[in-house]
Design an enzyme around this catalytic site. Sequence first.
Site, PDB file in Angstrom:
ATOM      1  N   HIS A 130       4.556 -54.392 -37.265  1.00 47.36           N
ATOM      2  CA  HIS A 130       5.073 -53.611 -38.391  1.00 47.36           C
ATOM      3  C   HIS A 130       4.391 -54.029 -39.691  1.00 47.36           C
ATOM      4  O   HIS A 130       3.656 -55.007 -39.737  1.00 47.36           O
ATOM      5  CB  HIS A 130       6.589 -53.793 -38.520  1.00 47.36           C
ATOM      6  CG  HIS A 130       7.381 -52.991 -37.548  1.00 47.36           C
ATOM      7  ND1 HIS A 130       7.700 -53.449 -36.292  1.00 47.36           N
ATOM      8  CD2 HIS A 130       7.902 -51.747 -37.639  1.00 47.36           C
ATOM      9  CE1 HIS A 130       8.402 -52.531 -35.655  1.00 47.36           C
ATOM     10  NE2 HIS A 130       8.533 -51.481 -36.448  1.00 47.36           N
ATOM     11  N   LYS A 134       8.534 -55.328 -43.897  1.00 45.37           N
ATOM     12  CA  LYS A 134       9.696 -55.292 -43.015  1.00 45.37           C
ATOM     13  C   LYS A 134      10.378 -56.656 -43.043  1.00 45.37           C
ATOM     14  O   LYS A 134       9.759 -57.693 -42.792  1.00 45.37           O
ATOM     15  CB  LYS A 134       9.297 -54.921 -41.592  1.00 45.37           C
ATOM     16  CG  LYS A 134      10.500 -54.768 -40.664  1.00 45.37           C
ATOM     17  CD  LYS A 134      10.121 -54.111 -39.353  1.00 45.37           C
ATOM     18  CE  LYS A 134      11.341 -53.969 -38.459  1.00 45.37           C
ATOM     19  NZ  LYS A 134      12.401 -53.143 -39.070  1.00 45.37           N
TER      20      LYS A 134
END
Length: 233
Positions: A130, A134
């Site tokens: 990600h 995040k």
Amino acid sequence: MKIALLGYGRMGQAIEQIAISRGHDIVIKTSSNTGYNIKEADVAIDFSIPDAAFNNISNCLNNDVPVISGTTGWLDKYNDAVSLCEKNKGAFIYASNFSLGVNIFFELNEILAKMMTKLDDYKVDIEEIHHTKKLDAPSGTAITLAEGVIKNHSQYSNWKLDESTENILPITAKRIPDVPGTHIITYKSDIDTIKIEHEAHSRQGFALGAVIAAEWIICKTGVFTMKDVLNIG
């Protein structure tokens, strides 16, 4: 339909674009817990932060507003949200990932785990990638995938981040700038490797799924999942 966006970061902005394109009105946009009247909305979509999610959800359920939550990292209070929803006869959907493709991927993951459960030569691992902003690791999607394997595969009893021991399913989390999200489940033996992978190309898929869930939940009562929304599984 009048929508409240609880959490107006990049996901909230993507949801706003999709919702408006589908003919809905955004009546609340907020990144704080105060200064708005949730009763102005027909439905709320929460993509906030872990510390705010439960308060946002509770506020909705206490005011008879259906709520969709895609915030991860707060699930120690998930059962409290379910109890509150049932007490108030409200409507609530939590999903670790609202992407339509990912929810199909969840089903494929469980089917593959069932097929592989008696093939002891294959070891399973999960990798998720990600963007660097995040906050939680592993991702909620990776945890859902791990739970899907554990439920359907006799070898594994739990998952852990960056740890591989007997009966423990390892998850590796990587953070790279400007990556919407990739999840890979690998079954590896000395003979060969089997992989299934989902790669998001943008946030639009997550946003569309959240809006579709919000459309679906109107006039319903209960605690639901994306399986209910998509009528799968």
